[in-house]
Design a protein around this motif. Structure first.
Motif, PDB file in Angstrom:
ATOM      1  N   VAL A 297      36.380  42.771  68.457  1.00  0.00           N
ATOM      2  CA  VAL A 297      37.301  43.860  68.144  1.00  0.00           C
ATOM      3  C   VAL A 297      37.629  43.763  66.669  1.00  0.00           C
ATOM      4  O   VAL A 297      37.857  42.672  66.167  1.00  0.00           O
ATOM      5  CB  VAL A 297      38.652  43.707  68.869  1.00  0.00           C
ATOM      6  CG1 VAL A 297      39.463  44.979  68.761  1.00  0.00           C
ATOM      7  CG2 VAL A 297      38.457  43.283  70.291  1.00  0.00           C
TER       8      VAL A 297
ATOM      9  N   TYR B 152      33.060  51.328  71.296  1.00  0.00           N
ATOM     10  CA  TYR B 152      34.330  52.038  71.431  1.00  0.00           C
ATOM     11  C   TYR B 152      35.016  52.150  70.077  1.00  0.00           C
ATOM     12  O   TYR B 152      35.030  51.201  69.304  1.00  0.00           O
ATOM     13  CB  TYR B 152      35.217  51.274  72.414  1.00  0.00           C
ATOM     14  CG  TYR B 152      36.589  51.835  72.573  1.00  0.00           C
ATOM     15  CD1 TYR B 152      36.776  53.108  73.112  1.00  0.00           C
ATOM     16  CD2 TYR B 152      37.709  51.111  72.173  1.00  0.00           C
ATOM     17  CE1 TYR B 152      38.052  53.637  73.243  1.00  0.00           C
ATOM     18  CE2 TYR B 152      38.983  51.630  72.315  1.00  0.00           C
ATOM     19  CZ  TYR B 152      39.147  52.890  72.853  1.00  0.00           C
ATOM     20  OH  TYR B 152      40.400  53.401  72.986  1.00  0.00           O
TER      21      TYR B 152
ATOM     22  N   GLU C 136      38.657  53.811  68.231  1.00  0.00           N
ATOM     23  CA  GLU C 136      39.967  54.424  68.403  1.00  0.00           C
ATOM     24  C   GLU C 136      40.384  54.956  67.043  1.00  0.00           C
ATOM     25  O   GLU C 136      40.478  54.184  66.086  1.00  0.00           O
ATOM     26  CB  GLU C 136      40.921  53.298  68.826  1.00  0.00           C
ATOM     27  CG  GLU C 136      42.046  53.688  69.724  1.00  0.00           C
ATOM     28  CD  GLU C 136      42.780  52.422  70.164  1.00  0.00           C
ATOM     29  OE1 GLU C 136      42.247  51.716  71.047  1.00  0.00           O
ATOM     30  OE2 GLU C 136      43.838  52.118  69.605  1.00  0.00           O
TER      31      GLU C 136
ATOM     32  N   PHE D 270      31.807  44.617  77.532  1.00  0.00           N
ATOM     33  CA  PHE D 270      31.339  45.964  77.814  1.00  0.00           C
ATOM     34  C   PHE D 270      30.037  45.786  78.578  1.00  0.00           C
ATOM     35  O   PHE D 270      29.132  45.104  78.115  1.00  0.00           O
ATOM     36  CB  PHE D 270      31.108  46.697  76.498  1.00  0.00           C
ATOM     37  CG  PHE D 270      30.564  48.090  76.677  1.00  0.00           C
ATOM     38  CD1 PHE D 270      31.417  49.159  76.937  1.00  0.00           C
ATOM     39  CD2 PHE D 270      29.204  48.338  76.585  1.00  0.00           C
ATOM     40  CE1 PHE D 270      30.911  50.433  77.103  1.00  0.00           C
ATOM     41  CE2 PHE D 270      28.690  49.617  76.748  1.00  0.00           C
ATOM     42  CZ  PHE D 270      29.545  50.673  77.009  1.00  0.00           C
TER      43      PHE D 270
ATOM     44  N   GLU E 124      35.357  48.551  68.422  1.00  0.00           N
ATOM     45  CA  GLU E 124      35.008  47.438  69.303  1.00  0.00           C
ATOM     46  C   GLU E 124      33.510  47.414  69.522  1.00  0.00           C
ATOM     47  O   GLU E 124      32.893  48.428  69.830  1.00  0.00           O
ATOM     48  CB  GLU E 124      35.658  47.600  70.686  1.00  0.00           C
ATOM     49  CG  GLU E 124      37.144  47.411  70.680  1.00  0.00           C
ATOM     50  CD  GLU E 124      37.660  46.923  72.026  1.00  0.00           C
ATOM     51  OE1 GLU E 124      36.981  46.098  72.661  1.00  0.00           O
ATOM     52  OE2 GLU E 124      38.738  47.379  72.429  1.00  0.00           O
TER      53      GLU E 124
ATOM     54  N   ARG F 252      48.352  49.356  74.242  1.00  0.00           N
ATOM     55  CA  ARG F 252      48.248  50.373  75.293  1.00  0.00           C
ATOM     56  C   ARG F 252      47.947  49.787  76.663  1.00  0.00           C
ATOM     57  O   ARG F 252      47.240  48.797  76.788  1.00  0.00           O
ATOM     58  CB  ARG F 252      47.138  51.370  74.935  1.00  0.00           C
ATOM     59  CG  ARG F 252      47.500  52.250  73.738  1.00  0.00           C
ATOM     60  CD  ARG F 252      46.534  53.356  73.588  1.00  0.00           C
ATOM     61  NE  ARG F 252      45.165  52.845  73.651  1.00  0.00           N
ATOM     62  CZ  ARG F 252      44.115  53.609  73.898  1.00  0.00           C
ATOM     63  NH1 ARG F 252      44.267  54.887  74.137  1.00  0.00           N
ATOM     64  NH2 ARG F 252      42.916  53.095  73.901  1.00  0.00           N
TER      65      ARG F 252
ATOM     66  N   ARG G 153      39.344  41.743  77.242  1.00  0.00           N
ATOM     67  CA  ARG G 153      38.862  40.477  76.675  1.00  0.00           C
ATOM     68  C   ARG G 153      39.751  39.312  77.100  1.00  0.00           C
ATOM     69  O   ARG G 153      40.870  39.516  77.573  1.00  0.00           O
ATOM     70  CB  ARG G 153      38.808  40.578  75.157  1.00  0.00           C
ATOM     71  CG  ARG G 153      37.826  41.679  74.699  1.00  0.00           C
ATOM     72  CD  ARG G 153      37.608  41.700  73.204  1.00  0.00           C
ATOM     73  NE  ARG G 153      36.934  42.926  72.786  1.00  0.00           N
ATOM     74  CZ  ARG G 153      35.605  43.076  72.701  1.00  0.00           C
ATOM     75  NH1 ARG G 153      34.799  42.096  73.006  1.00  0.00           N
ATOM     76  NH2 ARG G 153      35.095  44.233  72.305  1.00  0.00           N
TER      77      ARG G 153
ATOM     78  N   PRO H 175      39.266  53.840  78.459  1.00  0.00           N
ATOM     79  CA  PRO H 175      38.485  53.301  77.342  1.00  0.00           C
ATOM     80  C   PRO H 175      38.915  51.898  76.933  1.00  0.00           C
ATOM     81  O   PRO H 175      40.018  51.462  77.251  1.00  0.00           O
ATOM     82  CB  PRO H 175      38.780  54.293  76.214  1.00  0.00           C
ATOM     83  CG  PRO H 175      40.120  54.845  76.547  1.00  0.00           C
ATOM     84  CD  PRO H 175      40.195  54.890  78.040  1.00  0.00           C
ATOM     85  N   GLY H 176      38.039  51.216  76.228  1.00  0.00           N
ATOM     86  CA  GLY H 176      38.380  49.899  75.703  1.00  0.00           C
ATOM     87  C   GLY H 176      37.703  48.794  76.473  1.00  0.00           C
ATOM     88  O   GLY H 176      37.198  48.990  77.573  1.00  0.00           O
ATOM     89  N   VAL H 177      37.685  47.627  75.847  1.00  0.00           N
ATOM     90  CA  VAL H 177      37.001  46.472  76.421  1.00  0.00           C
ATOM     91  C   VAL H 177      38.023  45.383  76.739  1.00  0.00           C
ATOM     92  O   VAL H 177      38.744  44.945  75.847  1.00  0.00           O
ATOM     93  CB  VAL H 177      35.944  45.930  75.429  1.00  0.00           C
ATOM     94  CG1 VAL H 177      35.186  44.765  76.040  1.00  0.00           C
ATOM     95  CG2 VAL H 177      34.986  47.027  74.995  1.00  0.00           C
TER      96      VAL H 177
ATOM     97  N   TYR I 255      43.817  38.927  77.816  1.00  0.00           N
ATOM     98  CA  TYR I 255      44.565  40.179  77.988  1.00  0.00           C
ATOM     99  C   TYR I 255      45.308  40.139  79.310  1.00  0.00           C
ATOM    100  O   TYR I 255      44.786  39.654  80.319  1.00  0.00           O
ATOM    101  CB  TYR I 255      43.619  41.395  77.977  1.00  0.00           C
ATOM    102  CG  TYR I 255      43.046  41.779  76.627  1.00  0.00           C
ATOM    103  CD1 TYR I 255      43.206  40.972  75.507  1.00  0.00           C
ATOM    104  CD2 TYR I 255      42.336  42.977  76.479  1.00  0.00           C
ATOM    105  CE1 TYR I 255      42.668  41.343  74.284  1.00  0.00           C
ATOM    106  CE2 TYR I 255      41.797  43.352  75.267  1.00  0.00           C
ATOM    107  CZ  TYR I 255      41.956  42.538  74.167  1.00  0.00           C
ATOM    108  OH  TYR I 255      41.411  42.910  72.964  1.00  0.00           O
TER     109      TYR I 255
ATOM    110  N   ARG J 167      45.673  45.773  73.219  1.00  0.00           N
ATOM    111  CA  ARG J 167      46.548  45.954  72.072  1.00  0.00           C
ATOM    112  C   ARG J 167      47.887  46.504  72.579  1.00  0.00           C
ATOM    113  O   ARG J 167      48.477  45.912  73.462  1.00  0.00           O
ATOM    114  CB  ARG J 167      45.869  46.801  71.010  1.00  0.00           C
ATOM    115  CG  ARG J 167      44.653  46.037  70.428  1.00  0.00           C
ATOM    116  CD  ARG J 167      43.819  46.850  69.490  1.00  0.00           C
ATOM    117  NE  ARG J 167      43.027  47.883  70.119  1.00  0.00           N
ATOM    118  CZ  ARG J 167      41.833  47.664  70.718  1.00  0.00           C
ATOM    119  NH1 ARG J 167      41.340  46.453  70.763  1.00  0.00           N
ATOM    120  NH2 ARG J 167      41.161  48.651  71.266  1.00  0.00           N
TER     121      ARG J 167
ATOM    122  N   VAL K 222      40.677  51.248  65.483  1.00  0.00           N
ATOM    123  CA  VAL K 222      40.027  50.036  65.963  1.00  0.00           C
ATOM    124  C   VAL K 222      38.585  50.352  66.292  1.00  0.00           C
ATOM    125  O   VAL K 222      38.278  51.445  66.773  1.00  0.00           O
ATOM    126  CB  VAL K 222      40.739  49.529  67.242  1.00  0.00           C
ATOM    127  CG1 VAL K 222      39.910  48.466  67.941  1.00  0.00           C
ATOM    128  CG2 VAL K 222      42.112  48.990  66.926  1.00  0.00           C
TER     129      VAL K 222
END
Lengths: 128, 368
Positions: free
Chosen positions: A65, A40, A42, B320, A60, B351, B296, B292-294, B299, B349, A58
């Protein structure tokens, strides 16, 4: 690991290729190798401005990250959608296919502060 | 560095492994890449060095009732040559460790422990079983190699001439492997068919090489702890220190089926019975990303509009998923949010990214 001679490198593991007064930016072979499988990315939008040393995005991987730090200041003229849609390109071809941003430079002199391929390799040897 | 190495350390070095310190051990985290290693296990066959895991023997005439008094599962459910997943809990219902207990005979049991807990389990058993059974730390006597994936039994057969196809899951045999007596069990931490082999560390390299050679035509790959984690997460298996621990007991972690509430009292039974009878405040669920995004560890999860109500849960571990090709996680959420299909947001983060509660495992071989 490869570090093309015609690129400039930052200590945050980004590379810069100068094309006229535009800087093409991506992450180094060393960075992608350390991250492992990238899943991923960003990135900022076209027209956004970025500043040297500040985060612009970013990346990942499965396991980690990592912030992306801009090696130069300027405004983003193009974003590589290929890398957003298929982030594995960063592992496969970090210097060509997986460029991330094109940035219209505010100050071309900033490039002088970046490292040469040799200096960068020396830097990562010391960092290990 | 003070960390320990396994008998296969040099083998991993030769294979170009990248190492990580894990529970005081230098362990291979990856060889060629987490995703590639992960898919080798799902599609073909992967081989793991898990020699960092501990083995504690409990033996003697009183061993059976001694074991029964310290584990949550019911040891009477298994006979010789069988093993079971269980938890070892404190009086307060916290988890000392989650283990596989092997019943070699009515008077000889072997606990396979998490590396990080081997010493604490050993001390715990010594103290709690004092005078009831002999407790010996056998960890130094065993290397452990896991071979997992659809081709794993075939590869094992080619390597050692032993057909393990008739061994049912959670059963084991004691047989000769690479010239030494070994425990070969139909267990694993990946959700695939496979074996775990306990043997003399001096024979570990010979066994590893035999399996590698036998697996060459079956796509065998060495697999590190990185893919071990993504594999277990796709199955929704808990990991000590993340989903379970001193403050996170088996009931809220959804492990009630491994807590034999009906058997005679055992350490922690009083608290666990009470907890099982009441509605838990939060429960462990699966989370699948819709954006989108992982996700972790740590979070936060929100319901509806993030900042307005405060977090309704948090991620214990996430990754992922190489099979689903999206972020997945295990998370504790308030009981009212546990139903599969519940839409939440995970704060990645700055978002808020949409996700939903799903049942686990995230992946089933037959549905792929």
């Amino acid at each position: 690991m490869e570090f093309p001679e015609d690129l400039k490198y930052s200590k945050e593991h980004e590379w810069v290729r100068l094309e006229g007064d535009t800087a093409v930016v991506g992450i180094t072979d060393y960075a992608q190798d350390s991250l492992g499988d990238v899943v991923y990315v960003e990135l900022p939008a076209e027209g956004d401005s970025v500043s040297r040393g500040e985060t612009f995005g970013v990346v990942e991987s499965v396991k980690a990250v990592s912030d992306l730090y801009s090696p130069v200041s300027g405004s983003v003229t193009e974003v590589n959608d290929t890398v957003v849609d298929g982030p594995e390109a960063i592992n496969e071809d970090p210097y060509t296919e997986a460029w991330m941003l094109k940035i219209e430079l505010d100050n071309i002199d900033e490039l002088e502060d970046l490292l040469s391929a040799d200096e960068y390799q020396q830097f990562i040897e010391e960092e290990k | 560095m003070n960390s320990r190495i396994t008998a296969l350390y040099e083998t991993h070095q030769r294979l170009g492994a990248r190492f990580v310190d894990f529970a005081g051990w230098q362990m291979p985290v990856q060889y060629t890449g987490v995703v590639e290693e992960h898919m080798a296990v799902r599609d073909d066959c992967g081989i793991f060095d898990v020699s960092h895991m501990g083995e504690i023997e409990v033996s003697g005439p009183g061993a059976r009732s001694a074991v029964q008094s310290v584990i949550t599962n019911d040891i009477e459910r298994i006979g010789d040559g069988q093993c079971q997943y269980t938890l070892v809990c404190t009086e307060e219902g916290g988890v000392v460790d989650d283990c596989i207990v092997y019943r070699r005979s009515a008077e000889s049991f072997l606990f396979c422990t998490n590396a990080i807990n081997t010493y604490s389990v050993f001390v715990w058993l010594l103290e709690k079983l004092n005078g009831k059974a002999d407790v010996i730390d056998r960890s130094g006597d065993y290397a452990q190699i896991a071979i997992q994936g659809p081709a794993s039994l075939e590869v094992f057969k080619i390597a050692f001439g032993i057909d393990t196809g008739s061994i049912k899951p959670f059963r084991f045999i004691e047989t000769g492997v690479a010239g030494v007596e070994a425990i070969v069990s139909r267990t694993g931490y990946t959700g695939e068919e496979g074996l775990e082999i306990y043997l003399d560390p001096r024979s570990a390299e010979a066994a590893w090489e035999a399996l590698m050679a036998a697996g060459a035509g079956h796509g065998i790959k060495a697999v590190g702890l990185g893919a071990r984690d993504t594999l277990r997460l796709e199955m929704g298996y808990p990991l000590y220190g993340y989903e379970i621990g001193d403050k996170l007991g088996p009931i809220e972690a959804g492990l009630k089926r491994f807590v034999a509430l009906g058997k005679e009292s055992f350490i922690g039974s009083k608290v666990l019975r009470a907890r099982a009878a009441s509605k838990p405040e939060s429960v462990l669920v699966g989370i699948e990303m819709e954006g989108p995004g992982v996700p972790r560890t740590g979070y936060e999860l929100f319901f509806d509009r993030p900042e307005s109500t405060g977090a309704v849960g948090y991620v214990t571990s996430g990754t992922f998923s190489p099979v689903l090709k999206r972020g997945i996680a295990m998370a504790y959420v308030g009981s009212e949010f546990k139903e599969p299909g519940t839409r939440l947001e995970v704060k990645i983060r700055s978002r808020a990214v949409p996700c939903k509660v799903v049942g686990t495992p995230f992946y089933r071989r037959d549905k792929r």
